[in-house]
Design an enzyme around this catalytic site. Structure first.
Site, PDB file in Angstrom:
ATOM      1  N   SER A   1      42.880 -61.516   5.041  1.00  0.00           N
ATOM      2  CA  SER A   1      44.303 -60.786   5.036  1.00  0.00           C
ATOM      3  C   SER A   1      44.344 -60.679   6.612  1.00  0.00           C
ATOM      4  O   SER A   1      45.624 -60.569   7.185  1.00  0.00           O
ATOM      5  CB  SER A   1      43.940 -59.387   4.888  1.00  0.00           C
TER       6      SER A   1
ATOM      7  N   LYS B   1      45.237 -56.281  14.821  1.00  0.00           N
ATOM      8  CA  LYS B   1      45.434 -56.233  13.520  1.00  0.00           C
ATOM      9  C   LYS B   1      46.393 -54.856  13.125  1.00  0.00           C
ATOM     10  O   LYS B   1      45.785 -53.925  13.560  1.00  0.00           O
ATOM     11  CB  LYS B   1      44.465 -56.506  12.457  1.00  0.00           C
TER      12      LYS B   1
ATOM     13  N   SER C   1      38.262 -61.522   5.020  1.00  0.00           N
ATOM     14  CA  SER C   1      39.455 -61.363   5.660  1.00  0.00           C
ATOM     15  C   SER C   1      39.452 -61.715   7.326  1.00  0.00           C
ATOM     16  O   SER C   1      40.514 -61.806   7.435  1.00  0.00           O
ATOM     17  CB  SER C   1      39.961 -59.834   5.273  1.00  0.00           C
TER      18      SER C   1
END
Lengths: 95, 482, 486
Positions: C151, C76, C175
């Site tokens: 997210s 990420k 997330s």
């Protein structure tokens, strides 16, 4: 809690976020509805409840007082918008 | 009707750790810009603070030395504001749960009359740990400010007093005592030029017995002289303002050291709202009794306790005791000297505060750089006490020792400074003087006692200055009496 | 290869059926083909990835290997990785080359894994749809008109479209779990403090926790073995004995007590989701589990509490982005104040600015007690609810999300509706508990549904066991999007 448009400008100023009049209007309506959601909290009786700042109930570890870092100015300043003679440059600060 | 000046001080003491409070970067002064600012000090994305044990330990030391409560649990909070020398956009500080609670400091305030002091106790509200910011340099670059973050993250102990001081002299005495104390217990190098010890003074005035007036805060005073001047100027300004029908607005002011005036800082656009909240990256600091006791037992005897000891046991004045405890090194020097000549505290004090201090000051040395050791000074004093040399000769020994080194006894020998203590020789010498000045002897014996000085002078001259004056006077008096 | 589990890939690498360079190239090729459409990656750096793959092949040749050596893993874009552009989905950091490695990256490097690229995400991890990224929205591989969730939407989409073997995510309010559910993959948010936050760009420090995202629970356990562990640089990192998270995978579930909070099964849950969860629970009963009804009375307050605490912390965490030392600086400003205001106004997107403003407000003078302190107190009540619940059960289950993936753009103008999509995941972060989501079926229109499993503190191995046993009898986690060739 009713948020005024002046509050929106005041918050934006505190947070150093430039805001146009139009943006402030939109922010005002969105923030108002978010604070409507948040208002649900107000009815809860929390008398005598200890605020919870951390997920774990543990205490701070301490680092021994030794120097572990070396100079990496060149690497770090390669990301800087404006530097000269090893200094980060900003518009003049007036006190 | 007169005005009362009310002063409280906030003193920022840079703690003498080798690494920063939340990072492993060095704290040494004077490095090239930004060479001592690591990823954490620069607030790069993703970095986290890690608390330095040395900083906490020094805060505890301070707390114990002012008799304060050490919080078993204290909390770091974020003070949020934007400034280019504040990399995170917040300063990690302590807000409602500081590490050091209420304490006090007893000070000796000079009255202005030579050597006279009075004692006063100033309450300490709290002391908390925080990180220092970087430096903004305005000089070199046209229209721009340069930011050096080497100092960012240096540990500070902010010591806040109650508004207990009533004159610039009291404020200076308090600041000096604090300065002595933090060096005494080894938590700060006390270097004021380098900013290791900085004072903010909150000054207000009021009619005695009335409520506190509105205060103005004078920021960043880094010498005792400026502290004194700034408070005096500010207090007078406030008096003039109120007496001129004006009013005082709460403000932060700077002291212009060149003009000797205080002036308002350009007012911020909006009132500061620091939005303090507990730092989620740092957990509560828990200090157990064991650690506190361990630190307590490692503390040296404190200046105040030494002062009491010096006045009670050595019969020294408060002024002398205060001066001799101006630093741990000074007190150590004094005690080591006294060890050589026990029971001669006043003599030791006079020499230390007199010849030694004056000589040090002439060459801008501090006591640790003194070319004469306590043993050597003790030796000189011993020779005075046992009558081997006169005070005058002692000064000569001292001067030689200071500039050329050597050993006091050897200097006394080579310079022939020993006092004449052979009574027989002295009697013979005096008899000769009496014999060769018959008319003066007659006048003296007829009541012109003033002539004693004449004979004493001749005797001292004859002895080439080596006669022990007391002994000589005694013999002379006896012989002249016939 | 694209359907292999991590342990199968590891075996193939160790037996030299394939090299790490070949495997990395396979994925890079796939990214090149699919990313223009799905936008799951912000940054791909073939050179850096292949350099690591070559090093991994050397290690493999010497048999100096870890379970993950040579396996390409997507990171990420919230984790700083030295030499890699690390943007956090923001214009603010669009040119920021990280000068150091996050703890998580270090751990993967130590294991010999290959960093395959930086995945797309909501800007500064603030969002539930991956639409707030400065680098554009990510599309859900199951339906390109749908959001992947957020997210960690780029990581979830990349796994689901087989554009990586596995990935990392971070979870502040859901997330990891919410995009896992919406993209039909497995994701785990460990107990707060199990994985170091060092080098992970902070959103809300007291809630942020990194975690693994992968196809199966078994894969998650291997990833967690690499990611977890004490790190002295993070004060909130927990000092614990290292664990082998694979150790309980095969333990039978006889006697497992599953708590079902009635608050997670309200009329707000879409019927397709409710049915899928019900079927999954039925499956667990067959595996020997027992159902216990529990209550989490304060969980309904978790959204308001979260939207006070997380923005408050974020408003302060994001103050460092001021255009002085790194990051975006606006061009054209008259003075310092304008430089700040313009850089931050232009460098941050709308959602980030919104949250900074909420956070600034709730911390400001006069509002702190009513908002921030009150929220912290209710946070404790929410955590205490779980303490009570875990006296009666071993794990808690429910839907991860009330609905399946919503349409791109659907909730853009209504932040409150967007915030409510995390209603079942947020309480776990507030309490600091571990939570995970595993695939549990599909809606009538073919979108994935996630089952949320919440464990007690440090019960990750147990949760992985519970998930793994289900994945032995259900095959949802092996499905891949119809129109994506495998």
């Amino acid at each position: 809690m009713l948020l005024s448009i002046d509050d929106v400008f005041k918050i934006a100023r505190l947070a150093r976020l430039g805001l146009t009049e139009d943006e402030a209007q939109i922010a005002h309506s969105q923030l108002s509805s978010i604070f409507g959601l948040i208002a649900e909290m107000q009815a809860v009786d929390t008398h005598g409840i200890e605020p919870m700042s951390h997920a774990q109930d543990i205490s701070q570890r301490l680092r021994e007082d030794t120097v572990t870092e070396t100079n990496q100015r060149e690497l770090f300043q390669s990301a800087a918008p404006q530097v000269k003679n090893g200094l980060y440059l900003v518009p003049q600060v007036i006190e | 009707m007169h005005w009362e000046i009310v002063i409280g001080l906030e003193v920022h003491v840079q703690l003498s750790t080798c690494s920063k409070i939340f990072s492993g970067a060095p704290t040494a002064f004077g490095a090239e810009p930004n060479t001592q600012a690591c990823a954490i000090d620069l607030a790069l994305p993703g970095v986290l603070p890690m608390l330095n044990r040395g900083a906490v330990e020094r805060a505890i030391k301070f707390g114990l030395s002012v008799g304060a409560h050490i919080a078993p649990r204290s909390v770091f909070s974020r003070k949020n504001y934007f400034y280019p020398d504040l990399p995170k956009g917040y300063q990690i500080s302590q807000f409602d749960l500081p590490i050091v609670g209420q304490g006090s400091l007893t000070i000796q305030v000079p009255t202005g009359t030579n050597g006279q002091t009075y004692e006063k106790t100033v309450r300490i509200t709290r002391a908390h740990l925080e990180e220092d910011a970087g430096k903004s340099l305005h000089e070199d670059i046209q229209g721009l400010t340069g930011i050096d973050l080497n100092r960012a993250g240096t540990p500070l102990l902010e010591i806040v007093s109650e508004p207990d001081m009533r004159s610039a002299a009291e404020a200076v005495s308090y600041a000096r005592m604090l300065h002595t104390l933090v060096r005494w217990i080894g938590i700060c190098d006390g270097n004021m030029q380098e900013g290791s010890f900085r004072c903010d003074a909150n000054v207000s005035i009021r009619r005695p017995g009335k409520e506190l007036g509105t205060r103005r805060e004078i920021k960043n005073l880094n010498s005792f002289r400026f502290l004194q001047q700034a408070i005096e100027y500010e207090a007078q300004w406030q008096i003039d303002t109120l007496e001129g029908g004006g009013s005082i607005q709460q403000a932060t002011v700077l002291f212009d050291t060149e003009k000797g005036e205080t002036r308002s800082m350009r007012s911020k656009e909006d009132a500061q709202d620091y939005r303090y909240f507990p730092d989620p990256d740092l957990l509560p600091v828990v200090i157990d009794d064991e650690w506190i006791e361990q630190i307590r037992s490692s503390l040296p005897e404190l200046p105040l306790s030494k002062q009491a000891h010096y006045t009670a046991d050595f019969g020294l004045s408060a002024y002398d005791a205060n001066t001799l405890t101006s630093s741990r090194e000074m007190a150590d020097f004094f005690e080591a000297t006294l060890n050589e000549v026990p029971n001669e505290a006043k003599l030791c004090a006079n020499w230390l505060m007199g010849d030694i201090n004056a000589s040090l000051n002439r060459q801008s040395l501090d006591i640790t750089q003194c070319p004469i050791s306590p043993r050597q000074l003790g030796c000189i004093l011993k020779r005075i006490v046992d009558g081997t040399i006169s005070s005058t000769a002692a000064k000569e020994v001292f001067k030689t020792l200071w500039s050329e080194g050597g050993e006091p006894d050897a200097i006394i020998d080579t310079k022939g400074l020993k006092q004449m203590s052979d009574t027989g020789a002295m009697e013979a010498m005096i008899e000769e003087i009496i014999a060769s000045n018959p008319s003066q002897v007659a006048e003296y014996r007829n009541g012109k006692e003033k002539l004693f000085g004449f004979f004493a002078g001749l005797a001292m001259k004859a002895s080439k200055g080596k006669a022990n004056p007391a002994q000589m006077n005694e013999i002379l008096k006896r012989k002249l009496a016939g | 290869m694209l359907t292999s589990s991590l342990s199968q890939l590891g075996a193939a690498l160790r037996s030299k059926k394939i090299s790490s360079v070949e495997l990395t190239q396979l994925y890079l090729k796939r990214i090149a083909a699919l990313n223009p459409e799905l936008n799951a990656y912000i940054t791909v750096n073939e050179e850096l990835s292949l350099q690591q793959a070559r090093a991994a092949d050397t290690q493999l040749a010497l048999s100096h290997t870890h379970a993950l050596t040579g396996i390409p893993i997507a990171q990420k874009d919230i984790f700083c990785a030295k030499g890699w552009r690390t943007t956090c989905g923001s214009k603010m950091l669009s040119n920021f080359i990280a000068p150091y490695d996050a703890h998580v990256i270090e751990q993967f490097n130590r294991a010999g894994a290959v960093n395959l690229g930086k995945t797309n995400m909501d800007e500064f991890a603030m969002g539930s749809s991956n639409e707030t990224s400065f680098f554009g929205k990510v599309k859900n591989p199951w339906n390109r008109n749908s959001v992947p969730g957020g997210s960690s939407g780029g990581s979830a989409a990349a796994i689901s479209a087989r554009m990586c073997a596995a990935a990392t995510g971070t979870d502040t309010g859901g997330s990891i779990r919410q995009p896992a559910a919406l993209c039909g993959i497995s994701g785990l948010k460990p107990t707060y403090g199990v994985i170091s936050r060092y080098g992970m760009v902070a959103f809300a420090s007291s809630l942020d926790q990194a975690g693994p995202m992968a196809r199966s629970a078994e894969d998650l356990s291997l990833l967690l073995n690499a990611m977890a562990g004490f790190d002295a640089r993070d004060s909130t990192s927990l000092q614990r004995e290292p664990e082998d998270y694979t150790r309980n995978l095969n333990t039978p579930l006889n006697g497992l007590r599953i708590g079902l909070p009635k608050e997670f099964f309200t009329e707000g849950v879409h019927s397709d989701v409710a049915n899928a969860i019900e079927s999954a629970i039925a499956e667990y009963k067959k595996l020997g589990a027992r159902i216990v009804d529990i209550h989490l009375p304060n969980s309904s307050l978790s959204v308001p509490v979260y939207y006070v605490l997380a923005p408050a912390e974020a408003s302060s965490n994001l103050s460092r982005f001021d255009g002085v030392r790194y990051g975006y600086r606006a061009s054209g400003y008259a003075n310092l104040a304008e430089m700040y205001e313009k850089s931050r106004a232009q460098g941050f997107g709308a959602e980030v600015k919104r949250r900074i403003m909420i956070g600034t407000y709730v911390l400001s003078h006069g509002y702190y007690d009513a908002y921030y302190l009150q929220a912290q107190k209710i946070r404790r009540l929410i955590a205490q609810d779980f303490v009570e619940a875990f006296k009666q059960c071993d794990v808690i289950m429910g839907p991860t999300t009330p609905t399946t993936a919503f349409n791109l753009g659907e909730k853009n103008d209504d932040p409150v509706q967007m915030y409510l999509s995390d209603i079942y995941t947020i309480a776990v972060n507030l309490a600091g508990l571990p939570g995970m989501s595993i695939p549990a079926g599909f809606s009538n229109n073919g979108l994935p549904i996630g089952l949320q499993i919440i464990g007690n503190y440090f019960e990750e191995a147990r949760m992985l066991n519970v998930a793994h046993q289900y994945q032995q009898v259900a095959d949802w986690h092996t499905r891949s999007p119809q129109h994506i060739e495998v």
